[in-house]
Enzyme design. Sequence first.
Site, PDB file in Angstrom:
ATOM      1  N   ASP A   1      21.335  36.550  42.057  1.00  0.00           N
ATOM      2  CA  ASP A   1      22.036  37.626  41.377  1.00  0.00           C
ATOM      3  C   ASP A   1      22.869  37.111  40.204  1.00  0.00           C
ATOM      4  O   ASP A   1      22.972  35.900  39.971  1.00  0.00           O
ATOM      5  CB  ASP A   1      22.954  38.356  42.363  1.00  0.00           C
ATOM      6  CG  ASP A   1      22.204  39.391  43.193  1.00  0.00           C
ATOM      7  OD1 ASP A   1      21.049  39.676  42.845  1.00  0.00           O
ATOM      8  OD2 ASP A   1      22.767  39.884  44.179  1.00  0.00           O
TER       9      ASP A   1
ATOM     10  N   LYS B   1      21.670  42.165  38.390  1.00  0.00           N
ATOM     11  CA  LYS B   1      21.981  43.512  37.931  1.00  0.00           C
ATOM     12  C   LYS B   1      23.464  43.547  37.608  1.00  0.00           C
ATOM     13  O   LYS B   1      24.279  42.940  38.300  1.00  0.00           O
ATOM     14  CB  LYS B   1      21.688  44.569  39.013  1.00  0.00           C
ATOM     15  CG  LYS B   1      20.288  44.547  39.557  1.00  0.00           C
ATOM     16  CD  LYS B   1      20.008  45.759  40.409  1.00  0.00           C
ATOM     17  CE  LYS B   1      20.945  45.889  41.568  1.00  0.00           C
ATOM     18  NZ  LYS B   1      20.790  44.843  42.561  1.00  0.00           N
TER      19      LYS B   1
ATOM     20  N   MET C   1      41.674  41.787  67.760  1.00  0.00           N
ATOM     21  CA  MET C   1      42.571  41.473  68.878  1.00  0.00           C
ATOM     22  C   MET C   1      42.962  42.727  69.658  1.00  0.00           C
ATOM     23  O   MET C   1      44.117  42.923  70.017  1.00  0.00           O
ATOM     24  CB  MET C   1      43.834  40.763  68.357  1.00  0.00           C
ATOM     25  CG  MET C   1      43.539  39.448  67.642  1.00  0.00           C
ATOM     26  SD  MET C   1      45.002  38.676  66.912  1.00  0.00           S
ATOM     27  CE  MET C   1      45.359  39.795  65.554  1.00  0.00           C
TER      28      MET C   1
END
Length: 704
Positions: A254, A274, A386
């Site tokens: 990319d 892109k 958690m």
Amino acid sequence: MNESQKVFRVGNRDSNLAVRQTAAALAELSADFPLIQWEQINMSSPGDRDRKMDLRVSPGDFFSKDLDEAVIRGDLDCAVHSAKDLEYPLREELDWFWLPWKAAREDVLICREGMTPEELDKNSLIGVSSERREAYCAREFPQVPTAPIRGNIEMRLDQLDQGRYDMLIMAKAALDRLDLSHRITRIIPLEKLPAPEAQGILALSFRKGDERFTAIRSLYIKAVRFVGSGPGSASLCTLKGIEALKNCDICLYDSLLDQELLSHVRGEAVYTGKRSGQHSFKQQKITEMVSEYARKGLKVVRLKGGDPGIFGRLAEEAEELESLKIPFLVIPGVSSLNAATSATGLLLTRRGVSRGYTAISSRIEGGEIADTGASERARLPVIFFMSLKASGSVVRNLLDEGRPGTEPAAVVYNAGSPDQTIIRGTLGDIAGKIDARGYESPGLLITGEVARYGFDTSSGPLGGKRILLTCSERLMEKAALTVEDFGGIPLKQSLIRLDRSLPSLDLNDTDWIVLTSPGAIRHFMDLLRETRQDIRKLPKIMVCGTPSARTLEEYGLYADFTAPSPFGAGSLIQSGVPVIREGERVIRFRSDRAGSEITRALESRGALVRDIILYTNTTLKTSDACPPCDAVIFASSSAVTAFLENWGLEALNGKTPVAIGIPTETALKEKGVSPVLVSREASLPSSIETLSGRWLNNKLKEIL
């Protein structure tokens, strides 16, 4: 054919070349899939019937149209083609893959008998069948005219012999497959005439969605790896991501990533970037490229900026692979979210200030601005850290806010580790499922519609199965990558450690070196490098089996003798010892656990043998329980001993044991382990491939 075999009708062109190369491919397929009998059906194509059309302007399906239509109609189960005869992408009703048994890619020159290329002049004529070959002739033989030539290989050679042409250019693979290599005048180097990617390769086409062939294909393709590059700096890509780049054949990358990452790419790097408002590639095109390269048998890395799963369009690309049953795995990356906050002090969680955060994009499909108001934010998934012990309270709060009890929820335990587990449910029942499982493992609670989804990990011969690897650390990464290639989950548990024990090396007055394993070769080469030995002065080298020979070739060296079978000392004693003459001086390098049979056999031959311990083999102790797994790969007899010393024989119950060779199989059977699957070849990749083939054939039994 036996009664349990199923018959598949396989079409091919009716030229002599197509018939021969298809028969050779079907012989290989028969070895891999003994449940299937492949019935070869010869058919003509438009290209076979029309001998006049210039191939330089012929339709893309000139040699495949009739076969394609027969497969679509169901008259054929599949068809085998020269891969370069196919028009990509194929018709939407068809799927395909390249077969792995490749021939030479070069083109060759074939002159009339008694002539050489240098003798050609303006009165000569060269027969060409493509613009690529015509351009080559214009460069190399500018004074010699060219003309189109048609017909199969034998017809073209006949036209040459009749004097209609003085020289032809053909594919070397075609001549080799027809046993006509003697007609070759000269091989053209690839740097002078680059060949099409598909030259010398065969492709198999079948009806899209045919689960028999998607299963068969899985043995010959590798899992695609989606890699998160991290934001901004190449140093933020994970070690596992870098390892994937180093082992790929092609990387589709990319825009928003550090170009330095591309220096790690072993194969070809293809830009598919892109940017907002400046799309150089449509998403659908990128998705198709990923699946097409995978079907060619290439190791594909899809390198995406940041983390591929956060605004990275990962879902579209993964769904395409899932629909084609092509295995893949995702290597998460550091998101720009982490870099922009954790690295700057703009901490999204700070005690007493913020217990969490919302991440949302202001854009929707097409680049338009989206609503980011409170109602939209309220629809977003929520991730609770958690919170497992408090899950009952968490769920009640969400229900009190008006979220429906049917809303999907999931818990990911041990995220990112080999024993990652996901349980799914709804807001109405997830707390009960958490209580039932207990709280020993850390987990993330995810609520919202996204919890309904997940990747399909069942593709590939190993189909998400857990494979325990017991080899030394030096071999572990390559073995783990191979497990992932076949769609499995590698569990890395080294049970032996190999340490070189020889500090120096004296090869003077030596005629032969005997190295019987890839491990011995690697330690020997390390010692050569550390002691600055001149490899040009090495004595002759004898190795056992092609895996050892290939390991030696990794260092630019070639064995003077390779025992034909890799399984144990017996093969080398039978075939290698007679090669050594009486009085020759031999060094046999071995581990401290190796037997002395080879040394005694050499001495009985009259050789003067130095038996030297090159490295030690130590069992590693572990206090951990044997990891839950489906199969165990044993790379040596010592790994068998180490496994049993650590976990005992009962730990193999319900698991498939795989032995790298006959000695390892013997060690397992002596301990009462049976049956044992034995690798076709004494190497870890072959062991994993053998396991993949066995499980895939078991799967085919259910399909056929």
